[in-house]
Design an enzyme around this catalytic site. Sequence first.
Site, PDB file in Angstrom:
ATOM      1  N   GLY A 145       0.851  -1.206   0.000  1.00 43.90           N
ATOM      2  CA  GLY A 145       0.000   0.000   0.000  1.00 43.90           C
ATOM      3  C   GLY A 145       0.876   1.243   0.000  1.00 43.90           C
ATOM      4  N   GLY A 153      -0.210   5.045  -1.196  1.00 45.23           N
ATOM      5  CA  GLY A 153      -1.279   5.783  -0.527  1.00 45.23           C
ATOM      6  C   GLY A 153      -0.754   6.998   0.219  1.00 45.23           C
ATOM      7  N   GLN A 154      -1.675   7.639   0.945  1.00 40.06           N
ATOM      8  CA  GLN A 154      -1.335   8.892   1.631  1.00 40.06           C
ATOM      9  C   GLN A 154      -0.148   8.713   2.590  1.00 40.06           C
ATOM     10  OE1 GLN A 154      -4.249  10.453   4.394  1.00 40.06           O
ATOM     11  NE2 GLN A 154      -3.143  12.369   4.611  1.00 40.06           N
ATOM     12  N   ASP A 180       2.073  -1.997  -4.382  1.00 38.35           N
ATOM     13  CA  ASP A 180       0.694  -1.480  -4.366  1.00 38.35           C
ATOM     14  C   ASP A 180      -0.051  -2.076  -5.543  1.00 38.35           C
ATOM     15  OD1 ASP A 180      -1.625   0.508  -4.480  1.00 38.35           O
ATOM     16  OD2 ASP A 180      -0.451   1.422  -2.891  1.00 38.35           O
ATOM     17  N   ARG A 226      -1.953  -0.025  -7.299  1.00 38.52           N
ATOM     18  CA  ARG A 226      -1.906   1.083  -8.257  1.00 38.52           C
ATOM     19  C   ARG A 226      -0.561   1.150  -8.964  1.00 38.52           C
ATOM     20  NH1 ARG A 226      -3.310   6.583  -5.007  1.00 38.52           N
ATOM     21  NH2 ARG A 226      -4.470   5.661  -3.284  1.00 38.52           N
ATOM     22  N   ASP A 267      -1.159  -7.431  -5.303  1.00 41.10           N
ATOM     23  CA  ASP A 267      -2.464  -7.426  -4.651  1.00 41.10           C
ATOM     24  C   ASP A 267      -2.301  -8.226  -3.359  1.00 41.10           C
ATOM     25  OD1 ASP A 267      -5.013  -7.678  -3.757  1.00 41.10           O
ATOM     26  OD2 ASP A 267      -5.855  -8.460  -5.641  1.00 41.10           O
ATOM     27  N   TYR A 276     -15.458   0.169   9.047  1.00 42.25           N
ATOM     28  CA  TYR A 276     -14.014   0.446   9.133  1.00 42.25           C
ATOM     29  C   TYR A 276     -13.540   0.239  10.576  1.00 42.25           C
ATOM     30  CZ  TYR A 276      -9.755   3.372   8.914  1.00 42.25           C
ATOM     31  OH  TYR A 276      -8.476   3.868   8.976  1.00 42.25           O
ATOM     32  N   LYS A 307     -11.033  -2.556  12.092  1.00 45.01           N
ATOM     33  CA  LYS A 307      -9.792  -2.176  12.790  1.00 45.01           C
ATOM     34  C   LYS A 307      -9.754  -2.817  14.185  1.00 45.01           C
ATOM     35  CE  LYS A 307      -7.580   0.486   9.863  1.00 45.01           C
ATOM     36  NZ  LYS A 307      -6.357  -0.030   9.231  1.00 45.01           N
TER      37      LYS A 307
END
Length: 317
Positions: free
Chosen positions: A10, A13-14, A36, A38, A54, A144, A148
């Site tokens: 990941g 990401g941000q 990632d 993407r 993935d 979410y 978590k």
Amino acid sequence: MKKDKILVIGACGQIGVELTLALRKMYGDANVIASDLREEHELLKGSGPYVSLDVMNKEMLHVLVIRHNITQIYLLAAILSATGEKNPLLAWHINMASLLNVLDIAKEEGIDKVYWPSSIAVFGPDSPKESTPQHTIIEPTTIYGISKFAGERWCEYYHNRYGVDVRSLRYPGLISYKSAPGGGTTDYAIEIFHEALEEKKYTCFLSEGTYLPMMYMPDAIRATIELMESDKGKIKVRSSYNLGAMSFSPKEIAAEIKKHIPEFTIDYAPDYRQAIANGWPQSMDDENARNDWGWKPEYYLEKMTADMLKNLKETVK
Ligand code: NAD
């Protein structure tokens, strides 16, 4: 330079972009593999190895870990709060299966350390709102938050039962200028800066008095690395640590931005994200993180606002 081999899942990401760059500085570019779903993020290009992955494909992940002799895994891939509410079953599936794949491979392969972030979203409407303690009522109402919280229990379970050294932080809303946010309820605190600079006005999707715990990205990256670099013996919480920095409302951040851009105006049109925010804490008690491994934030509203505007102006130029 340390000898570890790190996999960041990941990474586009941000958080992933900035964390990958920070880890590459510490461990050497070649020793931090970014991955990632993407395409590789612009800011990562040319800075080190990149693999398309993935995380739901456990076999591929397992092969990658063995082939590259991975010693640490940072799992950042997830479906975030606002996006999760649009497709709850998908969010549950991805958030759970990704973590279980990583924990299980870590157990099988004897991975040294795993990092996986939790969130303030584990708390629900019945948790204390102010200075929310580490241990309190935890009854999340978003999918979410539920994923978590379940993830936290799995982390503690894998640590206690199999000795997997997994570490975790309950991040507050994270504010950054380098990479775009990924569909969270605190994303307004990033959008507001872009709109203030470009349009001089912003319509906020939360009401003016909605207080939420927030953190500037440099603090979040430092917290993550400090937690991961701490001696094993210092890590007493094996579910996930509360982590705090600042707490403000849309009205307060708008007033702070106005000090730099006097013509800036804000109005409010709360949407479905208001209900998510209403169930979350307003501020965090992070005493355990401070006592166990020395956490101390550096950025509060004033310093963060000045730094965001300065950096965004430079990027827009
Ligand atoms: P993000 O959405 O910006 O990034 C997640 C990345 O994971 C994306 O680049 C996405 O392409 C990738 N990804 C999604 N599914 C994948 C898959 N199946 N395989 C591989 N990659 C996949 O999220 P972020 O804000 O960087 O958050 C990272 C972690 O921190 C998440 O666990 C999130 O829940 C947690 N967190 C974030 C915040 C915040 O404010 N950003 C707050 C609390 C917790």
